[in-house]
Design a protein around this motif. Structure first.
Motif, PDB file in Angstrom:
ATOM      1  N   VAL A 229       0.834  -1.203   0.000  1.00 21.92           N
ATOM      2  CA  VAL A 229       0.000   0.000   0.000  1.00 21.92           C
ATOM      3  C   VAL A 229       0.870   1.254   0.000  1.00 21.92           C
ATOM      4  N   ARG A 230       1.950   1.239   0.792  1.00 20.30           N
ATOM      5  CA  ARG A 230       2.848   2.399   0.804  1.00 20.30           C
ATOM      6  C   ARG A 230       3.439   2.653  -0.576  1.00 20.30           C
ATOM      7  N   THR A 231       3.691   1.583  -1.306  1.00 19.37           N
ATOM      8  CA  THR A 231       4.218   1.715  -2.663  1.00 19.37           C
ATOM      9  C   THR A 231       3.126   2.108  -3.647  1.00 19.37           C
ATOM     10  N   ALA A 232       1.924   1.556  -3.432  1.00 22.24           N
ATOM     11  CA  ALA A 232       0.852   1.712  -4.417  1.00 22.24           C
ATOM     12  C   ALA A 232       0.252   3.110  -4.438  1.00 22.24           C
ATOM     13  N   VAL A 233       0.134   3.746  -3.286  1.00 23.51           N
ATOM     14  CA  VAL A 233      -0.560   5.034  -3.232  1.00 23.51           C
ATOM     15  C   VAL A 233       0.134   6.090  -4.101  1.00 23.51           C
ATOM     16  N   PRO A 234       1.445   6.322  -3.925  1.00 18.35           N
ATOM     17  CA  PRO A 234       2.076   7.293  -4.826  1.00 18.35           C
ATOM     18  C   PRO A 234       2.158   6.803  -6.265  1.00 18.35           C
ATOM     19  N   ALA A 235       2.288   5.464  -6.449  1.00 21.56           N
ATOM     20  CA  ALA A 235       2.361   4.934  -7.810  1.00 21.56           C
ATOM     21  C   ALA A 235       1.057   5.148  -8.559  1.00 21.56           C
TER      22      ALA A 235
END
Length: 511
Positions: A229-235
């Motif tokens: 999720v930490r990776t996905a939100v900005p991505a």
């Protein structure tokens, strides 16, 4: 490590994406002919863009950037890939189900935020259509996760073929409505969520045959899920910046009659090369880079990156030149019939030419973003996307009072080049893997030269064929002749200059 054969993957995804885009053309031709630019089509475009916007975030954005590298790494290290996939599926299902419920309740607010310039008639229609088509996001997002599983295991065909189902079903629905005298727009909007179910069934079945028939369970907040999720939100924002720019453009265009329909039609035309080349390269390159970097195969990673960029430019630059040189013949032959007249065609052609100018930037973004995502770095693309969005909004809103409805197209193109420049600037400190090799640097100027020769040939041919291109009974044949002239002049010059070798194409096709 068993490497993914990049060119084979590009061609597989590219073939199915081409099939989807060609059928998409048929869909838009029918839509423009049977409904035509106006309040109903404006409302449909605005409503359908809502689930599509979120689909780009959840499907082509967040999960390609966050899920695929983590799943690929777990496959490579035999570290519980199936458990990770099941947890991700359950979390995604809960998130999209909640999103769908909220959207159904607050649909008027969503429509106001994305098409606030609509009059009462178009606004009410958009709200009605939006509540019917929005559940598509739930099925399509789950399908995207299974597509990510298939891509990570090197099985690209089923995932790439899934979007074809949407166009097949929509075309069939509009044809049946026309044949039976039914309300075409009613058949159209109710078919979209049905197509989402069909796409999910296809990818879920393919993943099951590959040994990953993931099932739903109670969502679990594990360290892996937190990292994803930490990776996905900005991505999600970084890869969905084009969609956000389009929505900003739609918000501006909604203040002008039929402008939403014109920009939608132009967007569909330039999305053909973007989808076939850019999205195909991005889908195949990301898991390959993730595997190679984990195995410390830096030479192979650099070669994969260089070949992806070379393949992209070899097909994108001539496509961009064609869209800028002959937009009017293309749009006229494809769209001018039924409810779409000459004034509509002229407006769409202007937008096509402007989008064509930005096409190389849009495609190269798909090549550069995997360099960040394969390393788990989504923060810098997120920051770059914010800059591009601000520039897009400022230009679209600022230029609209001066130049009118075309301002969003100019803003999208400028923002695309800014985003590309920032991505290039950011990869400087990622090592030699991000340095394009000598072969690419030698071939790029030759590709540009071949595309320029093709552009001159297309312009001369379009002038010579202009009477035929305007004649209803022969214009399709004239456009085919024009396309053949473009293909022969480009590939002929590319072969002479060494920009492309026929032997390379034959070897890639055999693979």
């Amino acid at each position: 490590m068993k490497p993914i054969r990049l060119m084979s993957g590009f061609l597989t995804v590219g073939f199915w994406t081409l099939a989807s885009r060609v059928l998409g053309f048929v869909r838009e031709i029918m839509l423009l002919a049977l409904i035509g630019p106006g309040p109903v089509m404006d409302a449909f475009v605005a409503a359908f863009r809502l689930p599509n916007m979120f689909r780009r975030f959840f499907a082509e954005g967040a999960f390609n950037a966050a899920f695929v590298p983590m799943f690929s790494a777990k496959l490579e290290g035999d570290e519980g890939a199936a458990t990770f996939g099941r947890d991700a599926l359950s979390l995604l299902a809960l998130a999209t189900l909640m999103l769908t419920g909220l959207a159904m309740i607050f649909m008027p607010a969503l429509v106001w935020a994305t098409a606030g310039g609509f009059d009462a008639e178009r606004f009410d229609l958009t709200v009605e259509f939006g509540r019917i088509v929005f559940p598509y996001i739930f099925f399509m997002s789950l399908s995207a996760l299974f597509s990510g599983v298939l891509n990570a295991t090197g099985r690209f065909a089923a995932a790439a073929a899934a979007p074809v189902l949407l166009n097949v079903l929509v075309i069939a629905a509009m044809a049946l409505a026309w044949f039976t005298g039914g309300a075409i727009i009613t058949w159209l909007i109710w078919t979209i969520p049905l197509a989402g179910v069909a796409q999910l069934a296809l990818t879920w079945g393919a993943a099951s045959r590959a040994g990953f028939g993931l099932g739903l369970s109670l969502p679990k907040w594990t360290p892996d899920m937190a990292k994803m999720v930490r990776t996905a939100v900005p991505a999600a924002l970084a890869t969905g910046v084009m969609q956000i720019n389009l929505v900003v453009g739609q918000l501006v265009a909604s203040r002008f009659d039929s402008a939403v329909s014109w920009l939608f039609a132009a967007d569909r035309l330039y999305q053909l090369p973007l989808g076939v080349v850019g999205i195909a390269v991005g889908i195949v390159l990301l898991p390959d880079l993730a595997r190679r970097l984990k195995a410390e195969d830096y030479t192979g990673a650099r070669d994969a990156y260089s070949r992806a960029a070379e393949f992209s430019m070899a097909l994108t630059i001539p496509s961009a030149v064609a869209l800028m040189v002959i937009p009017l013949p293309l749009v006229s032959v494809l769209f001018e019939r039924g409810q779409t007249g000459a004034d509509d065609v002229a407006s769409i052609a202007v937008a096509v030419a402007i989008y064509g100018l930005g096409l190389p930037a849009f495609v190269l973004q798909k090549v550069l973003q995997p360099q960040y995502f394969a390393r788990g770095d989504t923060k810098r693309p997120f920051h770059y996307a914010l800059v591009a969005m601000v520039i897009n909004a400022a230009l679209a809103i600022g230029l609209a009072p001066v130049i009118g409805w075309i301002a969003p197209a100019i803003a999208t193109t400028v923002a695309g080049w800014v985003m590309l420049g920032l991505l290039f600037w950011g990869v400087r400190d990622l090592g030699e893997v991000t340095t394009l090799d000598t072969r690419y640097r030698q071939r790029l100027p030759r590709i540009v030269l071949a595309a320029a020769v093709m552009g001159v040939a297309l312009w001369m041919a379009s002038v010579a064929l202009s009477p035929a291109l305007g004649a209803a009974h022969v214009r399709y044949g004239a456009l085919v002749v024009l396309m053949v002239i473009g293909i022969l002049s480009y590939f002929g010059m590319a072969h002479i200059t060494g920009a492309l070798r026929l032997s390379d194409i034959r070897r890639a096709a055999r693979r």
